[in-house]
Design an enzyme around this catalytic site. Structure first.
Site, PDB file in Angstrom:
ATOM      1  N   ALA A  76      70.557  35.312  39.847  1.00 13.63           N
ATOM      2  CA  ALA A  76      71.119  35.568  41.169  1.00 13.63           C
ATOM      3  C   ALA A  76      72.605  35.281  41.110  1.00 13.63           C
ATOM      4  CB  ALA A  76      70.459  34.699  42.239  1.00 13.63           C
ATOM      5  N   VAL A 129      74.445  33.705  43.201  1.00 16.54           N
ATOM      6  CA  VAL A 129      74.814  32.365  43.660  1.00 16.54           C
ATOM      7  C   VAL A 129      74.382  31.258  42.709  1.00 16.54           C
ATOM      8  CG1 VAL A 129      74.863  33.004  46.096  1.00 16.54           C
ATOM      9  CG2 VAL A 129      72.726  32.158  45.088  1.00 16.54           C
ATOM     10  N   TYR A 130      73.628  31.569  41.680  1.00 18.75           N
ATOM     11  CA  TYR A 130      73.257  30.540  40.714  1.00 18.75           C
ATOM     12  C   TYR A 130      74.505  30.113  39.951  1.00 18.75           C
ATOM     13  CZ  TYR A 130      68.265  31.806  41.321  1.00 18.75           C
ATOM     14  OH  TYR A 130      67.008  32.053  41.818  1.00 18.75           O
ATOM     15  N   SER A 131      74.943  28.881  40.223  1.00 21.52           N
ATOM     16  CA  SER A 131      76.161  28.338  39.593  1.00 21.52           C
ATOM     17  C   SER A 131      77.361  29.269  39.760  1.00 21.52           C
ATOM     18  CB  SER A 131      75.910  28.035  38.109  1.00 21.52           C
ATOM     19  OG  SER A 131      75.012  26.954  37.968  1.00 21.52           O
ATOM     20  N   LYS A 132      77.450  29.879  40.964  1.00 24.09           N
ATOM     21  CA  LYS A 132      78.610  30.717  41.333  1.00 24.09           C
ATOM     22  C   LYS A 132      78.875  31.835  40.322  1.00 24.09           C
ATOM     23  CE  LYS A 132      80.855  27.023  43.957  1.00 24.09           C
ATOM     24  NZ  LYS A 132      82.089  26.222  44.163  1.00 24.09           N
TER      25      LYS A 132
END
Length: 344
Positions: A59, A61-64
């Protein structure tokens, strides 16, 4: 590895898929999940491929964005057609006014950015990470259909939708002849069976396959959490940010479920996580279960959930231990099973 159809589509996916939430470890939430770098990611992916698991879920948003970037680096040099890549967008990515939601503007930008980070020309399964009530479903679906027609996305799914969110979207897709959602990435576990109340019957009726996230109840069914014992130091439940972001679970209910898992572990010689995952694999509408791992040992443990089945008696005992009182109208409907049969 067992393969299953993703919903009513002709797309085959492994019964277990690998989640990359542990890649990167940036930010308070994801650092509590893991901090896998490119070298370790390559090793974990090789272990997956050796076991026949070739679907990797991420995704933006996983760790930006770092999780997608690490996944992209880790798969370099591998035949693209031997890999299945899944990713998600909708949640806020940065501070830009349009860097959130499912608008045409954000989705096009999000898909193009994900393709760049992943180092690929197409995404096998793209899912909306959540419902955006601010954007008309017609705008969302027409945009996604255009991205499918452009060859940037192969299949569409959603995540964390309510029943009416999903049904409204499916109806709009059917009405306009747009590409349909064939997957719903939803929370489902032995200590969180809400999925069964409305989303499972809808999925069975409409041909939407469940892509299960957090199948071990947000780290509660690892086999290391029991009544009267302290949390393990490596548990994500040590992080208040992680606890607040995950599904709530009543502690007494958790311990009751774990006690039955322990009993069945002794009977089968399998681990608690393997039993919890195997129970899910026998549930209706489940297409694939997303498993994660901080290291190779955890990954191999999770891969041991396939290739065998719990007995009917063991499933029934787990069903009984994990059952909770359903909210209205589901408890009422359950009294009329001849009109509201359990999905198969």
């Amino acid at each position: 590895m067992e393969y299953r159809y993703l919903g009513a589509s002709g797309f085959r996916v492994p019964a277990l898929s690998f989640g990359t939430g542990t890649f990167g470890g940036q930010g308070a939430l994801f650092s509590s999940w893991g901090q896998t770098d490119v070298a370790e990611a390559r090793r974990l992916i090789d272990v997956c491929l050796d076991a026949g698991l070739n679907l990797f879920d991420s995704a933006d948003v996983y760790s930006k964005g770092a999780a997608e970037s690490i996944l992209g680096e880790a798969i370099k040099g591998k035949p693209r057609d031997s890999l299945l890549i899944s990713t998600k967008a909708t949640f806020r990515f940065d501070e830009g006014e349009n860097s959130v939601g499912s608008s045409r503007y954000h989705l096009i930008n999000a898909v193009d950015a994900a393709l760049k980070r992943l180092g690929t020309d197409y995404i096998d399964l793209f899912q909306l990470h959540g419902f955006d009530a601010r954007t008309p479903v017609e705008e969302v679906l027409s945009t996604l259909d255009n991205l499918v027609r452009a060859g940037k996305i192969r299949y569409l799914g959603v995540s964390n939708f309510s029943g009416w969110h999903l049904m409204k979207s499916l109806a709009a897709a059917d009405r306009h002849g747009w590409s349909r959602y064939v997957a719903h990435q939803a929370y489902y576990s032995l200590v969180g069976r809400d999925y069964e109340w409305e989303l499972m019957p809808l999925a069975a009726d409409q041909g939407v396959g469940a892509v299960v996230w957090s199948p071990l109840g947000w780290g509660r069914l690892t086999g290391k959490i029991r009544r009267g014992q302290p949390l393990p130091e490596t548990s994500r439940l040590q992080s208040s940010t992680s606890i607040e972001s995950g599904p709530p679970v009543d502690q007494e209910h958790l311990y009751n479920v774990v006690e039955v898992l322990d009993e069945i572990a002794k009977e089968t010689g399998k681990s608690v996580p393997q039993i919890a995952l195997n129970w899910l694999l026998q549930r209706p509408t489940v297409s694939t279960i997303v498993v994660g791992a901080r290291n190779e040992e955890q990954l191999k443990q999770n891969l041991g959930a396939v290739g065998w089945n719990l007995s009917e008696d063991q499933v029934a005992r787990l069903d009984a231990a994990s059952a909770v009182t359903k909210p209205y109208p589901y408890w009422h409907q359950a009294g009329f099973k001849y009109r509201n049969p359990t999905p198969v």
